[in-house]
Design a protein around this motif. Sequence first.
Motif, PDB file in Angstrom:
ATOM      1  N   THR A 151       8.862   9.777 -18.350  1.00 55.49           N
ATOM      2  CA  THR A 151       9.947  10.618 -18.860  1.00 55.49           C
ATOM      3  C   THR A 151       9.673  10.911 -20.331  1.00 55.49           C
ATOM      4  O   THR A 151       9.846  10.054 -21.183  1.00 55.49           O
ATOM      5  CB  THR A 151      11.307   9.921 -18.681  1.00 55.49           C
ATOM      6  OG1 THR A 151      11.479   9.593 -17.303  1.00 55.49           O
ATOM      7  CG2 THR A 151      12.435  10.832 -19.126  1.00 55.49           C
ATOM      8  N   LEU A 208      20.814  11.583 -19.473  1.00 54.72           N
ATOM      9  CA  LEU A 208      20.199  11.352 -18.171  1.00 54.72           C
ATOM     10  C   LEU A 208      20.067   9.867 -17.876  1.00 54.72           C
ATOM     11  O   LEU A 208      20.381   9.401 -16.771  1.00 54.72           O
ATOM     12  CB  LEU A 208      18.808  12.001 -18.117  1.00 54.72           C
ATOM     13  CG  LEU A 208      18.726  13.478 -17.764  1.00 54.72           C
ATOM     14  CD1 LEU A 208      17.304  13.991 -17.980  1.00 54.72           C
ATOM     15  CD2 LEU A 208      19.149  13.709 -16.323  1.00 54.72           C
ATOM     16  N   GLU A 209      19.607   9.105 -18.852  1.00 53.87           N
ATOM     17  CA  GLU A 209      19.451   7.662 -18.666  1.00 53.87           C
ATOM     18  C   GLU A 209      20.785   7.000 -18.337  1.00 53.87           C
ATOM     19  O   GLU A 209      20.877   6.153 -17.429  1.00 53.87           O
ATOM     20  CB  GLU A 209      18.849   7.032 -19.930  1.00 53.87           C
ATOM     21  CG  GLU A 209      17.389   7.416 -20.180  1.00 53.87           C
ATOM     22  CD  GLU A 209      16.876   6.887 -21.510  1.00 53.87           C
ATOM     23  OE1 GLU A 209      17.717   6.513 -22.367  1.00 53.87           O
ATOM     24  OE2 GLU A 209      15.643   6.848 -21.696  1.00 53.87           O
ATOM     25  N   LYS A 215      18.096  13.589 -22.815  1.00 48.00           N
ATOM     26  CA  LYS A 215      17.405  12.452 -22.210  1.00 48.00           C
ATOM     27  C   LYS A 215      18.299  11.214 -22.196  1.00 48.00           C
ATOM     28  O   LYS A 215      18.350  10.476 -21.200  1.00 48.00           O
ATOM     29  CB  LYS A 215      16.109  12.164 -22.963  1.00 48.00           C
ATOM     30  CG  LYS A 215      15.316  11.005 -22.384  1.00 48.00           C
ATOM     31  CD  LYS A 215      14.083  10.693 -23.205  1.00 48.00           C
ATOM     32  CE  LYS A 215      13.374   9.462 -22.654  1.00 48.00           C
ATOM     33  NZ  LYS A 215      12.176   9.097 -23.457  1.00 48.00           N
ATOM     34  N   LEU A 270      22.082   8.150 -14.682  1.00 47.96           N
ATOM     35  CA  LEU A 270      21.358   7.500 -13.593  1.00 47.96           C
ATOM     36  C   LEU A 270      21.675   6.013 -13.516  1.00 47.96           C
ATOM     37  O   LEU A 270      21.800   5.444 -12.431  1.00 47.96           O
ATOM     38  CB  LEU A 270      19.856   7.716 -13.771  1.00 47.96           C
ATOM     39  CG  LEU A 270      19.351   9.144 -13.537  1.00 47.96           C
ATOM     40  CD1 LEU A 270      17.892   9.274 -13.942  1.00 47.96           C
ATOM     41  CD2 LEU A 270      19.511   9.538 -12.072  1.00 47.96           C
ATOM     42  N   GLY A 272      11.147  14.456 -16.259  1.00 51.92           N
ATOM     43  CA  GLY A 272      11.879  13.337 -15.676  1.00 51.92           C
ATOM     44  C   GLY A 272      11.158  12.718 -14.494  1.00 51.92           C
ATOM     45  O   GLY A 272      10.595  13.419 -13.657  1.00 51.92           O
ATOM     46  N   ASP A 273      11.184  11.401 -14.428  1.00 48.42           N
ATOM     47  CA  ASP A 273      10.642  10.676 -13.280  1.00 48.42           C
ATOM     48  C   ASP A 273      11.442   9.391 -13.115  1.00 48.42           C
ATOM     49  O   ASP A 273      11.610   8.632 -14.066  1.00 48.42           O
ATOM     50  CB  ASP A 273       9.163  10.343 -13.488  1.00 48.42           C
ATOM     51  CG  ASP A 273       8.544   9.710 -12.253  1.00 48.42           C
ATOM     52  OD1 ASP A 273       8.591   8.467 -12.155  1.00 48.42           O
ATOM     53  OD2 ASP A 273       8.044  10.431 -11.386  1.00 48.42           O
ATOM     54  N   ILE A 274      11.947   9.156 -11.916  1.00 48.28           N
ATOM     55  CA  ILE A 274      12.779   7.981 -11.649  1.00 48.28           C
ATOM     56  C   ILE A 274      11.887   6.824 -11.241  1.00 48.28           C
ATOM     57  O   ILE A 274      11.062   6.945 -10.335  1.00 48.28           O
ATOM     58  CB  ILE A 274      13.815   8.294 -10.558  1.00 48.28           C
ATOM     59  CG1 ILE A 274      14.717   9.436 -11.032  1.00 48.28           C
ATOM     60  CG2 ILE A 274      14.651   7.069 -10.235  1.00 48.28           C
ATOM     61  CD1 ILE A 274      15.648   9.968  -9.976  1.00 48.28           C
ATOM     62  N   LYS A 275      12.070   5.710 -11.887  1.00 51.44           N
ATOM     63  CA  LYS A 275      11.223   4.536 -11.667  1.00 51.44           C
ATOM     64  C   LYS A 275      11.498   3.934 -10.287  1.00 51.44           C
ATOM     65  O   LYS A 275      12.613   3.512  -9.990  1.00 51.44           O
ATOM     66  CB  LYS A 275      11.492   3.497 -12.758  1.00 51.44           C
ATOM     67  CG  LYS A 275      10.568   2.295 -12.715  1.00 51.44           C
ATOM     68  CD  LYS A 275      10.832   1.376 -13.890  1.00 51.44           C
ATOM     69  CE  LYS A 275       9.897   0.179 -13.897  1.00 51.44           C
ATOM     70  NZ  LYS A 275      10.184  -0.716 -15.044  1.00 51.44           N
ATOM     71  N   GLU A 281      16.836   3.954 -12.700  1.00 52.31           N
ATOM     72  CA  GLU A 281      16.273   3.850 -14.050  1.00 52.31           C
ATOM     73  C   GLU A 281      15.185   4.898 -14.232  1.00 52.31           C
ATOM     74  O   GLU A 281      14.337   5.099 -13.358  1.00 52.31           O
ATOM     75  CB  GLU A 281      15.684   2.451 -14.250  1.00 52.31           C
ATOM     76  CG  GLU A 281      15.085   2.211 -15.626  1.00 52.31           C
ATOM     77  CD  GLU A 281      14.456   0.837 -15.756  1.00 52.31           C
ATOM     78  OE1 GLU A 281      13.827   0.575 -16.797  1.00 52.31           O
ATOM     79  OE2 GLU A 281      14.588   0.034 -14.805  1.00 52.31           O
ATOM     80  N   LEU A 282      15.238   5.571 -15.393  1.00 51.61           N
ATOM     81  CA  LEU A 282      14.179   6.525 -15.715  1.00 51.61           C
ATOM     82  C   LEU A 282      12.901   5.789 -16.077  1.00 51.61           C
ATOM     83  O   LEU A 282      12.937   4.758 -16.755  1.00 51.61           O
ATOM     84  CB  LEU A 282      14.600   7.415 -16.887  1.00 51.61           C
ATOM     85  CG  LEU A 282      15.473   8.638 -16.589  1.00 51.61           C
ATOM     86  CD1 LEU A 282      15.801   9.364 -17.881  1.00 51.61           C
ATOM     87  CD2 LEU A 282      14.803   9.585 -15.622  1.00 51.61           C
ATOM     88  N   SER A 283      11.766   6.313 -15.627  1.00 53.78           N
ATOM     89  CA  SER A 283      10.483   5.717 -15.967  1.00 53.78           C
ATOM     90  C   SER A 283      10.147   6.027 -17.424  1.00 53.78           C
ATOM     91  O   SER A 283      10.068   7.197 -17.821  1.00 53.78           O
ATOM     92  CB  SER A 283       9.385   6.255 -15.054  1.00 53.78           C
ATOM     93  OG  SER A 283       8.119   5.828 -15.493  1.00 53.78           O
TER      94      SER A 283
END
Length: 611
Positions: free
Chosen positions: A339, A322-323, A319, A326, A156-159, A333-335
Motif C-alpha cells: 500500500t 482506508l486503514e 490512506k 478496514l 491498495g493491497d489487503i494483507k 489490515e492493509l499491507s
Amino acid sequence: MQNPKALLTILSKMAQKPEVKFDNLFQKLYNPELWLMAYESIAPTPGNMTIGMDGKTIDGTGLQLITELIDELKASRYTPKPVRRVYIPKPNGKTRPLGIPSFRDKLLQTVVKLILEAIYEPQFSEASHGFRPNRSCHTALSEVKKMNGTRWWVEGDIKGFYDNLNHETLLKILGQRITDNRFLHLISQFLKTGYVENWKYHTTYSGTPQGGNLSPLLSNIYLNELDQAINNKIIEFNQGKKRRGDRKYNAVHTQAQKAKKQARLNGDWNKYKTLRKEMLSIPASDPQDPQFRRLTYTRYADDFVLGVIGSKADAIALKIWLEEFLRDKLQLELSAEKTLITNAKKRIRFLGYDIKRWVGKRIFRFRTKTGISTKRTCTYQLALLVPRDKCYAFAKEYGNPTKWHGKHRSKLINLSELEILMIYNAELRGFLGYYSLAENVKVIAANLLYMIKGSFFRTLASKRKSTLSKVARSMKRGPGHYVISAKKKDGVVKEYALFCSTRYIERKKVMYQDPDPQPNTLKYRGRTELGKRLSVQKCEWCGTQEGPIEVHHIRKLGKLSGKAVWERHMIERQRKTLVLCQKCHDDLHAGRLSEKTKLREDGRAEIHRKV
C-alpha cells in the motif's frame, strides 16, 4: 417445478429494491433443474477431474447424486467435507494455498453461487471487476486508463485477505439482505469446514479457501462494503466544477486576441503566431488549485487503486482513512509493503501492467468550419505498458533475454512437430493476449518473437538432427511466414502457421457493454446439450433406461489414444462426456466396454451371440 432461469431473474429484479429481504432461499435448493444448470456451468472445467478428499471427481455424476444431495439438505444431514490443501507458486517466489473441495461440495457451492449472484450482482459497485460476469482484468485496466489528470496514486493491497476474512462479519453482511437462517447456516458450514494438509485436519476460524467455487463471490460481497464506503467518500472528497485559470495564460491569451485583431487590419501575423505558440507552452488552468479535487477508484479482487487529483496531504489522509475503515469495519489490515502513495510522475504496477503518465505534450491541428484549429493533449493522460521485468521473466524459458538468443527446449523434443508448434503459439498468444492493451506491446514483442522463433527452430533442428537454417527453409512460405502441414482424415491438407511476426498482433479494445442498472439475465442461460442428454436418462452406449445413469468425464480429448471403441466414439463426436448406465460405466473403467453392446444408429443395441 420452477424454471431456474425464471427463478434467478425474479431474484435479480427483487434485489434492486433495497427494502426487500430474502427468506425461504433454502427451499430453492430443492429444485433439480437449478442443480442441472449449476452442473452444466462447471462441467467443462478441467479442474473437476482433480480428486477431492472423498477420492472422487466429476466422473460418474448423474441425477442420482443430485437427488441424494437434495435429500440430505431436506433432512438437514448434509455436511461438507474438508478441502484438500495444495500450494501453487506465486510470481514473487512465494506460494499460494489452494483448497480443493470434493465435487459434491463444489456442485452445491455452485448452486448457492447462482442464487447469491442473482441477489448481489445488481447491487455491486461498477468499480469492482474481479470474478464478475462480463468483467475481467482488462475491464479494470481500461477504467484505470480513464483516470486522466491524476496527481497521486494510492495503491491498495489487503494483507492476507483470503486467509483473514472474518466469518462473523461476512454472515452479518449477508444477514442484511438474507433472513433465511438455514441458508446462512449452510454458508457458515462451507466457511468452517476446515482443510487437510499432509493428512492432518486443520480447523478454519477465518478466511475462505481459494479454489472453491463460492469463495470469489463471497469475497466480492465482503469487499462491496469497502466499495460503497469509497463511493460515499468520493462524493465527500470531490470539490469544484473546474480549475481556476492560470494568470499567466490568461494574460498571454488577452495579448493574443489583441494581436489577432491588429493582424487582420495590417496583415502581419508574426506577433499573433508567437503569442499563440507561447500559449501552447503554458497550462491553461492551475494544476495545484486547492479548490478543485477529484477521486477515482477501481478494484480487482483484493487489489485496488485510487487516483487523487489533489495534494499529497489528501492522499495521505485517504490512506489513513482506508486503514481505519478496514480495521474497524471489516477486521482487515492493509499491507504495509504494497500500500503505497506514489506521485503520478512515477510508474505504478497494477494487475501486471505498468501505468505511466505521458511526458511532454502533443499538439494536433485539425480543420473546422471556421478554419484550422490547434489543440494540445496527452499532458496528463495515462498509458498502459508491458513491464520489462515481466517480459524478461517470460523470455527466460526460451533463451537468454539479455542477448535475445533463443535456445532449444529439450523437454519438447519427444512431442510431434505440430504439437511443438501449437505449444509455442499457445504460450505466445497467452502472454501477448494479456498485454494486448499495452501501448508498447509491439515494441516489446519484436525482440521476444525473434528469440522465440529461434528457440522453436532450434528445438525442431534438435528433433530432426538437422540445422536451424534447413528447418527454417523447409517451413518458410513467405516473409515471416512459417508453417507445418498436416493431412486430415478426409485427405485435406491444413497448414498451421507459427506465431512469429508482429503483424499478427493487434491492440485490442475491451468489448463489454456499458453498465446497465437493469439485471443482466442473459447469464441465466437455458438448458445446454449436456443437461438435455442427462435428463433423457438413457445410456448412450447400450440404450437402456434402467438403473442409475451417470456421466463419464475426461480431462482432454487429446489424451485419448483412439484404441478403445468408446474412445473413438468420443473423438468422432468431439465430446469430453459420455452418458452411461452404471454397468457400462463400470465396464468402461474396467476395460470391458466393447462394441458388442453398442447402440446402433436405429436405436437398437447390437448384442452378438454365438449360435
